[in-house]
Design an enzyme around this catalytic site. Structure first.
Site, PDB file in Angstrom:
ATOM      1  N   SER A   1       0.835  -1.206   0.000  1.00  0.00           N
ATOM      2  CA  SER A   1       0.000   0.000   0.000  1.00  0.00           C
ATOM      3  C   SER A   1       0.864   1.247   0.000  1.00  0.00           C
ATOM      4  O   SER A   1       1.966   1.259   0.538  1.00  0.00           O
ATOM      5  CB  SER A   1      -0.901   0.021   1.236  1.00  0.00           C
ATOM      6  OG  SER A   1      -1.558   1.270   1.305  1.00  0.00           O
TER       7      SER A   1
ATOM      8  N   GLU B   1     -10.053   2.155   3.862  1.00  0.00           N
ATOM      9  CA  GLU B   1      -9.696   3.400   3.153  1.00  0.00           C
ATOM     10  C   GLU B   1     -10.945   4.006   2.486  1.00  0.00           C
ATOM     11  O   GLU B   1     -11.146   5.223   2.529  1.00  0.00           O
ATOM     12  CB  GLU B   1      -8.620   3.044   2.124  1.00  0.00           C
ATOM     13  CG  GLU B   1      -8.065   4.177   1.321  1.00  0.00           C
ATOM     14  CD  GLU B   1      -7.019   3.653   0.324  1.00  0.00           C
ATOM     15  OE1 GLU B   1      -6.105   2.904   0.730  1.00  0.00           O
ATOM     16  OE2 GLU B   1      -7.138   3.975  -0.870  1.00  0.00           O
TER      17      GLU B   1
ATOM     18  N   LYS C   1      -4.686  -6.704   3.049  1.00  0.00           N
ATOM     19  CA  LYS C   1      -4.582  -5.546   2.156  1.00  0.00           C
ATOM     20  C   LYS C   1      -5.976  -5.178   1.619  1.00  0.00           C
ATOM     21  O   LYS C   1      -6.325  -4.002   1.489  1.00  0.00           O
ATOM     22  CB  LYS C   1      -3.623  -5.862   0.997  1.00  0.00           C
ATOM     23  CG  LYS C   1      -3.576  -4.793  -0.104  1.00  0.00           C
ATOM     24  CD  LYS C   1      -3.112  -3.471   0.448  1.00  0.00           C
ATOM     25  CE  LYS C   1      -2.905  -2.337  -0.528  1.00  0.00           C
ATOM     26  NZ  LYS C   1      -3.492  -2.309  -1.810  1.00  0.00           N
TER      27      LYS C   1
ATOM     28  N   HIS D   1      -7.793  -3.436   4.365  1.00  0.00           N
ATOM     29  CA  HIS D   1      -7.151  -2.119   4.481  1.00  0.00           C
ATOM     30  C   HIS D   1      -7.767  -1.169   3.450  1.00  0.00           C
ATOM     31  O   HIS D   1      -8.135  -0.034   3.754  1.00  0.00           O
ATOM     32  CB  HIS D   1      -5.644  -2.290   4.253  1.00  0.00           C
ATOM     33  CG  HIS D   1      -4.910  -1.036   3.873  1.00  0.00           C
ATOM     34  ND1 HIS D   1      -5.013  -0.458   2.628  1.00  0.00           N
ATOM     35  CD2 HIS D   1      -4.083  -0.245   4.581  1.00  0.00           C
ATOM     36  CE1 HIS D   1      -4.272   0.636   2.591  1.00  0.00           C
ATOM     37  NE2 HIS D   1      -3.699   0.790   3.760  1.00  0.00           N
ATOM     38  N   ASN D   2      -7.900  -1.642   2.215  1.00  0.00           N
ATOM     39  CA  ASN D   2      -8.485  -0.800   1.175  1.00  0.00           C
ATOM     40  C   ASN D   2      -9.949  -0.485   1.472  1.00  0.00           C
ATOM     41  O   ASN D   2     -10.413   0.620   1.204  1.00  0.00           O
ATOM     42  CB  ASN D   2      -8.376  -1.481  -0.187  1.00  0.00           C
ATOM     43  CG  ASN D   2      -6.986  -1.383  -0.768  1.00  0.00           C
ATOM     44  OD1 ASN D   2      -6.017  -1.217  -0.029  1.00  0.00           O
ATOM     45  ND2 ASN D   2      -6.867  -1.489  -2.071  1.00  0.00           N
TER      46      ASN D   2
END
Ligand code: ATR
Length: 490
Positions: A137, A198, A191, A194-195
């Site tokens: 990232s 976001e 990940k 995480h996105n």
């Protein structure tokens, strides 16, 4: 299959396949840390262009065939794939497997779906090579200057790969933003979430901006100052910082605020959607991320929005902030707090999904490690992540981030009242706040003594004999609704 390298041969510590921006920046990052880096791209022009532009920055070994590339790597060979997710990644993996030997390590640094990573790990492991799916990232800048890296795969690969990844990762207080997440797809799963987080983080910032603009009536430049101020406190983060920059920007063509010349239709590449689909399968309510993904979808439904606009759907009795008797300055502070509380919910839900995924796949993910490696390099880097790291240090088994004493204390400091006022005002003014409002509902559901789920169980038992449990005794029950309405126990 490969040419044995003589001891004198100049060999690379690591190689990167795919010389688009992310791949070339990652290669340059390795080189800037003193590593010799082999580089390869399907179309050799890209490799040549990278050498021409950046070759002098470090020690690169360019290759024009995959065999040449593999032969230039020291053993165990380590190659990071930075090509498009999907079939392109599969094609490159197949080429590398052919050209490599047992014990060599193939790393997929793209945004692959974690179930693809699980499959690829199994297939590659069967050939004796190792496969590591690593979430990276931080975008182009992160790849070049220090990303947050989330590698999965076998623990023994991490032993070889770890020091190299630590060299190129972002550092916060001297601690590298990388750790071994867990086996097979764990890195790409993390990940993905995480996105998703976001998406929610960006949406809550968007909702705060929207209220300051259209409820409080402030100009973009004034709102930029407010965000810059917020960036000095609890909300200190990369996303708040760049929000101030975007809002301060003036369009060179028209002299208008830049924000006003951008079409208000948000794009998405899919990781947010994956996060929500997976949350549905795991049965984890990631409402903040879900609403953020849906908000992007609705914003992009331009024909439908246009039709609604033309039809003149009634807004209700729209009033101004002043007519509601709300003081602008107090409202701005309320919005800051609503943003903070909603963001907290989004992270709490994201961590719930990670914990559920970890349990489902037996990954043994430590949530505190994630908060630590997200403190730098990545898009969601924020001071707030220090607090999350501390929360999981206090209690690694924390049932929800909202229950950590620090965050609970924050909620008790008037955050909740502000949050309610903001949702009420937005609703009265007819301004959409999907994540603010749904996060507050989630919060109230979590803390409620009773939920309407009891009624749902009654309905399910009525029409489908789905049974229910009682609050006052063990067992499973069914009422004979169409008959005598006697209660049967099972
Ligand atoms: P960007 O959007 O930054 O251009 P991308 O589209 O994610 O990056 O990735 C493009 C990279 O994937 C390129 O290096 C591309 O190679 P080419 O320059 O030869 O097009 C690589 N790529 C795409 N499909 C590939 C395939 N089937 N085999 C090998 N590399 C492939």
């Amino acid at each position: 299959m490969t040419t044995p390298a003589s001891a004198q041969q100049h060999l690379a510590h690591i190689g990167v396949v795919g010389m688009a921006v992310m791949g070339s920046n990652l290669a340059r990052n390795f080189a800037s840390k003193g590593h010799t880096v082999a580089i390869y791209n399907r179309s050799p022009e890209k490799t040549r262009a990278v050498m021409e532009e950046f070759g002098a920055e470090g020690d690169f070994i360019p290759a024009e065939t995959i065999e040449e590339f593999v032969a230039s790597l020291e053993r165990p060979r380590k190659a990071v794939i930075m090509v498009q997710a999907g079939p392109a990644t599969d094609a490159v993996i197949a080429q590398l497997v052919d050209a490599m030997d047992e014990g060599d390590i193939i790393i997929d640094g793209g945004n692959s779906l974690f179930t693809d990573t699980i499959r690829r790990e199994r297939e590659v492991a069967a050939t004796g090579r190792h496969f590591v799916g690593a979430g990276i990232s931080g975008g182009e800048e992160g790849a070049l200057r220090g990303p947050s890296i989330m590698p999965g795969g076998p623990a023994e690969s991490w032993e070889t790969l770890g020091p190299l990844l630590e060299d190129i990762a972002a550092k916060v207080d001297g601690v590298p933003c990388v750790t071994h997440i867990g086996p097979d797809g764990a890195g790409h799963f993390v990940k993905m979430v995480h996105n998703g987080i976001e998406y929610a983080d960006m949406q809550v910032i968007g909702e705060a901006y929207h209220l300051l603009r259209y409820a409080a009536g402030l100009e973009p430049a004034q709102i930029a100052d407010i965000f810059a101020e917020w960036n000095k406190g609890d909300l200190d983060s990369y996303l708040i910082e760049i929000t101030a920059e975007v809002l301060r920007q003036v369009d060179a063509r028209t002299g208008q605020p830049f924000i006003d010349v951008i079409v208000d239709a948000a794009g998405q590449k899919g990781t947010g959607r994956w996060t929500v689909k997976e949350a549905l399968d795991l049965g984890v309510p990631t409402t903040g991320i879900g609403e953020a993904v849906f908000a992007r979808a609705l914003s992009s439904a331009l024909a439908q929005r246009e039709a609604a606009h033309e039809a003149g759907l009634p807004a209700g009795e729209v009033s101004t902030l002043a007519s509601l008797g709300v003081d602008t300055q107090a409202f701005v502070e309320d919005v800051r707090r609503a943003l903070y509380a909603s963001k907290l919910v989004a992270y709490a839900q994201g961590f719930d999904e990670i914990n559920a995924g970890s349990q489902e796949h037996d990954w043994g993910i430590k949530p505190g490690d994630l908060a630590r490696i997200w403190r730098g390099g990545c898009i969601i880097r924020a001071k707030f992540l220090d607090r999350i790291t501390e929360a999981y240090e206090r209690d690694p088994e924390l049932p929800s981030l909202l229950l950590d004493p620090y965050f609970k204390g924050e909620l008790e400091k008037g955050l909740v009242d502000s949050w309610r006022r903001v949702v009420v005002v937005a609703t009265q003014l007819g301004l959409p706040v999907p994540v603010f409002a749904s996060s507050l509902s989630y919060y109230d559901s979590l803390r409620a003594d009773r939920l309407p789920a009891a009624l749902i169980q009654g309905q399910r038992d009525f029409f489908g004999a789905h049974t229910y449990r009682r609050v006052d005794m063990e067992g499973t029950f069914h009422t004979t609704w169409s008959g005598e309405r006697e209660e049967l126990s099972y």
